[in-house]
Design a protein around this motif. Structure first.
Motif, PDB file in Angstrom:
ATOM      1  N   THR A 113      31.222  27.455  38.383  1.00 40.85           N
ATOM      2  CA  THR A 113      32.234  26.886  37.494  1.00 40.85           C
ATOM      3  C   THR A 113      33.429  27.828  37.365  1.00 40.85           C
ATOM      4  O   THR A 113      34.589  27.383  37.370  1.00 40.85           O
ATOM      5  CB  THR A 113      31.631  26.604  36.105  1.00 40.85           C
ATOM      6  OG1 THR A 113      30.552  25.679  36.241  1.00 40.85           O
ATOM      7  CG2 THR A 113      32.678  26.011  35.172  1.00 40.85           C
ATOM      8  N   LYS A 114      33.168  29.122  37.247  1.00 41.67           N
ATOM      9  CA  LYS A 114      34.251  30.100  37.135  1.00 41.67           C
ATOM     10  C   LYS A 114      35.144  30.088  38.374  1.00 41.67           C
ATOM     11  O   LYS A 114      36.345  30.365  38.286  1.00 41.67           O
ATOM     12  CB  LYS A 114      33.667  31.500  36.925  1.00 41.67           C
ATOM     13  CG  LYS A 114      33.046  31.710  35.554  1.00 41.67           C
ATOM     14  CD  LYS A 114      32.463  33.107  35.423  1.00 41.67           C
ATOM     15  CE  LYS A 114      31.824  33.310  34.057  1.00 41.67           C
ATOM     16  NZ  LYS A 114      31.213  34.655  33.912  1.00 41.67           N
ATOM     17  N   LEU A 115      34.562  29.756  39.518  1.00 41.21           N
ATOM     18  CA  LEU A 115      35.336  29.689  40.758  1.00 41.21           C
ATOM     19  C   LEU A 115      35.952  28.305  40.959  1.00 41.21           C
ATOM     20  O   LEU A 115      36.547  28.041  42.006  1.00 41.21           O
ATOM     21  CB  LEU A 115      34.448  30.044  41.951  1.00 41.21           C
ATOM     22  CG  LEU A 115      33.896  31.474  41.978  1.00 41.21           C
ATOM     23  CD1 LEU A 115      33.069  31.704  43.235  1.00 41.21           C
ATOM     24  CD2 LEU A 115      35.010  32.498  41.887  1.00 41.21           C
ATOM     25  N   HIS A 116      35.800  27.451  39.977  1.00 42.37           N
ATOM     26  CA  HIS A 116      36.364  26.101  40.010  1.00 42.37           C
ATOM     27  C   HIS A 116      35.764  25.276  41.159  1.00 42.37           C
ATOM     28  O   HIS A 116      36.467  24.516  41.838  1.00 42.37           O
ATOM     29  CB  HIS A 116      37.890  26.162  40.140  1.00 42.37           C
ATOM     30  CG  HIS A 116      38.604  25.213  39.232  1.00 42.37           C
ATOM     31  ND1 HIS A 116      38.318  25.108  37.884  1.00 42.37           N
ATOM     32  CD2 HIS A 116      39.582  24.284  39.472  1.00 42.37           C
ATOM     33  CE1 HIS A 116      39.087  24.199  37.337  1.00 42.37           C
ATOM     34  NE2 HIS A 116      39.862  23.669  38.263  1.00 42.37           N
ATOM     35  N   LEU A 117      34.468  25.418  41.349  1.00 38.46           N
ATOM     36  CA  LEU A 117      33.753  24.708  42.403  1.00 38.46           C
ATOM     37  C   LEU A 117      32.893  23.608  41.795  1.00 38.46           C
ATOM     38  O   LEU A 117      32.375  23.744  40.679  1.00 38.46           O
ATOM     39  CB  LEU A 117      32.883  25.665  43.205  1.00 38.46           C
ATOM     40  CG  LEU A 117      33.627  26.787  43.935  1.00 38.46           C
ATOM     41  CD1 LEU A 117      32.656  27.811  44.502  1.00 38.46           C
ATOM     42  CD2 LEU A 117      34.489  26.210  45.050  1.00 38.46           C
ATOM     43  N   MET A 118      32.723  22.514  42.550  1.00 35.17           N
ATOM     44  CA  MET A 118      31.916  21.390  42.078  1.00 35.17           C
ATOM     45  C   MET A 118      31.378  20.616  43.276  1.00 35.17           C
ATOM     46  O   MET A 118      31.506  21.072  44.414  1.00 35.17           O
ATOM     47  CB  MET A 118      32.747  20.476  41.160  1.00 35.17           C
ATOM     48  CG  MET A 118      34.138  20.148  41.635  1.00 35.17           C
ATOM     49  SD  MET A 118      34.238  18.885  42.931  1.00 35.17           S
ATOM     50  CE  MET A 118      33.743  17.440  42.016  1.00 35.17           C
ATOM     51  N   ASP A 119      30.728  19.513  42.999  1.00 33.90           N
ATOM     52  CA  ASP A 119      30.190  18.625  44.039  1.00 33.90           C
ATOM     53  C   ASP A 119      28.994  19.216  44.784  1.00 33.90           C
ATOM     54  O   ASP A 119      28.593  18.714  45.824  1.00 33.90           O
ATOM     55  CB  ASP A 119      31.269  18.220  45.038  1.00 33.90           C
ATOM     56  CG  ASP A 119      31.025  16.812  45.590  1.00 33.90           C
ATOM     57  OD1 ASP A 119      30.383  16.022  44.882  1.00 33.90           O
ATOM     58  OD2 ASP A 119      31.460  16.529  46.712  1.00 33.90           O
ATOM     59  N   TYR A 120      28.413  20.294  44.262  1.00 35.73           N
ATOM     60  CA  TYR A 120      27.216  20.883  44.868  1.00 35.73           C
ATOM     61  C   TYR A 120      26.004  20.025  44.495  1.00 35.73           C
ATOM     62  O   TYR A 120      26.063  19.144  43.624  1.00 35.73           O
ATOM     63  CB  TYR A 120      27.023  22.320  44.400  1.00 35.73           C
ATOM     64  CG  TYR A 120      27.277  22.543  42.934  1.00 35.73           C
ATOM     65  CD1 TYR A 120      26.281  22.311  41.981  1.00 35.73           C
ATOM     66  CD2 TYR A 120      28.522  22.973  42.474  1.00 35.73           C
ATOM     67  CE1 TYR A 120      26.510  22.498  40.632  1.00 35.73           C
ATOM     68  CE2 TYR A 120      28.769  23.167  41.127  1.00 35.73           C
ATOM     69  CZ  TYR A 120      27.764  22.936  40.207  1.00 35.73           C
ATOM     70  OH  TYR A 120      28.004  23.112  38.866  1.00 35.73           O
ATOM     71  N   SER A 121      24.883  20.298  45.149  1.00 39.58           N
ATOM     72  CA  SER A 121      23.659  19.533  44.922  1.00 39.58           C
ATOM     73  C   SER A 121      22.470  20.473  44.821  1.00 39.58           C
ATOM     74  O   SER A 121      22.509  21.598  45.327  1.00 39.58           O
ATOM     75  CB  SER A 121      23.399  18.556  46.073  1.00 39.58           C
ATOM     76  OG  SER A 121      24.479  17.694  46.301  1.00 39.58           O
ATOM     77  N   ASP A 253      30.151   8.212  32.784  1.00 40.02           N
ATOM     78  CA  ASP A 253      29.863   9.644  32.885  1.00 40.02           C
ATOM     79  C   ASP A 253      29.141   9.990  34.180  1.00 40.02           C
ATOM     80  O   ASP A 253      28.992  11.150  34.513  1.00 40.02           O
ATOM     81  CB  ASP A 253      29.003  10.077  31.689  1.00 40.02           C
ATOM     82  CG  ASP A 253      28.759  11.575  31.665  1.00 40.02           C
ATOM     83  OD1 ASP A 253      29.742  12.332  31.701  1.00 40.02           O
ATOM     84  OD2 ASP A 253      27.582  11.979  31.639  1.00 40.02           O
ATOM     85  N   GLY A 254      28.725   8.944  34.902  1.00 44.05           N
ATOM     86  CA  GLY A 254      27.880   9.213  36.046  1.00 44.05           C
ATOM     87  C   GLY A 254      28.578   9.410  37.369  1.00 44.05           C
ATOM     88  O   GLY A 254      27.929   9.626  38.394  1.00 44.05           O
ATOM     89  N   ILE A 255      29.916   9.321  37.426  1.00 48.54           N
ATOM     90  CA  ILE A 255      30.585   9.493  38.713  1.00 48.54           C
ATOM     91  C   ILE A 255      30.449  10.939  39.164  1.00 48.54           C
ATOM     92  O   ILE A 255      30.484  11.868  38.365  1.00 48.54           O
ATOM     93  CB  ILE A 255      32.073   9.078  38.646  1.00 48.54           C
ATOM     94  CG1 ILE A 255      32.827   9.904  37.593  1.00 48.54           C
ATOM     95  CG2 ILE A 255      32.202   7.607  38.364  1.00 48.54           C
ATOM     96  CD1 ILE A 255      34.314   9.626  37.562  1.00 48.54           C
ATOM     97  N   SER A 256      30.282  11.130  40.458  1.00 46.81           N
ATOM     98  CA  SER A 256      30.006  12.468  40.988  1.00 46.81           C
ATOM     99  C   SER A 256      31.231  13.365  40.967  1.00 46.81           C
ATOM    100  O   SER A 256      31.114  14.583  40.934  1.00 46.81           O
ATOM    101  CB  SER A 256      29.461  12.359  42.420  1.00 46.81           C
ATOM    102  OG  SER A 256      30.403  11.713  43.265  1.00 46.81           O
ATOM    103  N   THR A 257      32.420  12.779  41.000  1.00 51.79           N
ATOM    104  CA  THR A 257      33.646  13.579  41.044  1.00 51.79           C
ATOM    105  C   THR A 257      34.188  13.786  39.631  1.00 51.79           C
ATOM    106  O   THR A 257      34.664  12.844  39.002  1.00 51.79           O
ATOM    107  CB  THR A 257      34.718  12.894  41.901  1.00 51.79           C
ATOM    108  OG1 THR A 257      34.165  12.628  43.195  1.00 51.79           O
ATOM    109  CG2 THR A 257      35.938  13.782  42.050  1.00 51.79           C
ATOM    110  N   CYS A 258      34.088  15.009  39.138  1.00 56.27           N
ATOM    111  CA  CYS A 258      34.621  15.346  37.824  1.00 56.27           C
ATOM    112  C   CYS A 258      34.948  16.836  37.815  1.00 56.27           C
ATOM    113  O   CYS A 258      34.649  17.551  38.773  1.00 56.27           O
ATOM    114  CB  CYS A 258      33.624  14.987  36.719  1.00 56.27           C
ATOM    115  SG  CYS A 258      32.013  15.773  36.862  1.00 56.27           S
ATOM    116  N   ASP A 259      35.558  17.308  36.735  1.00 54.27           N
ATOM    117  CA  ASP A 259      35.963  18.706  36.704  1.00 54.27           C
ATOM    118  C   ASP A 259      34.731  19.611  36.691  1.00 54.27           C
ATOM    119  O   ASP A 259      33.638  19.192  36.283  1.00 54.27           O
ATOM    120  CB  ASP A 259      36.850  18.979  35.490  1.00 54.27           C
ATOM    121  CG  ASP A 259      36.099  18.795  34.183  1.00 54.27           C
ATOM    122  OD1 ASP A 259      35.375  19.712  33.780  1.00 54.27           O
ATOM    123  OD2 ASP A 259      36.219  17.714  33.586  1.00 54.27           O
ATOM    124  N   PRO A 260      34.866  20.864  37.140  1.00 52.91           N
ATOM    125  CA  PRO A 260      33.712  21.764  37.291  1.00 52.91           C
ATOM    126  C   PRO A 260      32.898  21.960  36.020  1.00 52.91           C
ATOM    127  O   PRO A 260      31.661  22.052  36.089  1.00 52.91           O
ATOM    128  CB  PRO A 260      34.359  23.074  37.749  1.00 52.91           C
ATOM    129  CG  PRO A 260      35.612  22.647  38.442  1.00 52.91           C
ATOM    130  CD  PRO A 260      36.100  21.460  37.677  1.00 52.91           C
TER     131      PRO A 260
END
Length: 276
Positions: A113-121, A253-260
């Motif tokens: 989150t600190k690196l502004h990363l998302m979409d991981y699994s 709330d369930g969409i996969s693309t959102c802020d980190p």
């Protein structure tokens, strides 16, 4: 990737290896017909000697998060969040193991989150011990039928006339049948150490493995790790979030693309409910 590694290495050192982030083994650039291709080699999450019977890719989201019919036709399909929930799946590891696992996951998610990363699994592989024992019994029966009446006195292969697989069950691994990461034991050591652990887990190899608890409804071994950690929440992902919001509504709330921050919070909440 280069930018990520500047933060990744100090974090790994600080955590003393207590992380579920990918283990990177190498980065390569291949030039074919003047076109550059970039490749990253990572350590395998799953075991090379314990069969993976089920596989899930979990993000904590619910919109468009089920395996397609085409995916389900595969021998080992990658199932997703809605499949996990509909099938009533749980990761049965007990309270103590759950506390440690959630602590590790939380630390990793805060780092991303600190690196502004998302979409991981969270990649989850399930080894069904009961099913593996049945498969092993069927394999031995088939081998006995195939070898019925065949002279097995030739010891040119093993030096003793004994099949090195016998007695190991579903934990056997043939010498020389796999390559190993730089810090793994040699293949011969794999075979020897795999006999020492009743669960079938070889700690030096199966670094992502967690056995089910004694009170679990069935005996399983889980392989868990965070994957796909290099997606930055930039303009493209912000546009994707806007498009999905228009399609599914602002309250979804369930969409996969959102802020980190939102992504990480939802990810941990989902897994906290999935682990018992």
């Amino acid at each position: 990737m280069h930018s990520f590694l500047k933060h990744y290495h100090p974090y790994i050192v600080e955590r003393h290896g207590k992380t579920l982030l990918p283990q990177y083994l190498g980065m390569y650039r291949l030039t074919v017909d003047g076109v550059e291709h970039y490749m990253v080699a990572m350590r395998n999450v799953f075991s090379n000697h314990l069969r993976t019977h089920r596989k899930f890719d979990l993000k904590g989201s619910t919109v468009d998060r089920e395996a397609s019919d085409k995916e389900r036709e595969k021998d080992l399909p990658t199932l997703k969040d809605n499949d996990f929930v509909k099938e009533g799946m749980k990761i049965y590891i007990g309270d103590d193991a759950k506390e440690k696992l959630i602590e590790t996951l939380t630390a990793d998610v805060e780092f991303l989150t600190k690196l502004h990363l998302m979409d991981y699994s969270l990649l989850l592989g399930v080894h069904d011990c009961t099913r593996a024992e049945q498969e092993n019994s069927e394999r031995i029966e088939q081998e006995d039928e195939d070898n019925n009446g065949v002279d097995d006195d030739d010891d040119s292969e093993t030096g003793s006339g004994v099949d090195i697989r016998q007695g190991v069950g579903d934990r056997w691994c043939m010498l020389g049948s796999m390559t190993t990461p730089p810090d793994s034991p040699h293949a011969a050591l794999m075979r020897e150490t795999s006999l020492q652990y009743e669960t079938g887990i070889v700690p030096e190899l199966d670094i992502y493995a967690i056995p089910s608890s004694e009170n679990a409804p069935w005996k399983e071994i889980y392989f868990l790790a965070i994957i796909d950690v290099l997606t930055h929440y930039g303009v493209r992902k912000q546009a994707a979030k806007a498009a999905k919001t228009v399609k599914y509504g602002a309250n979804v709330d369930g969409i996969s693309t959102c802020d980190p921050e939102q992504y990480g919070k939802r990810f941990i909440e989902f897994l906290s409910k999935a682990i018992e």
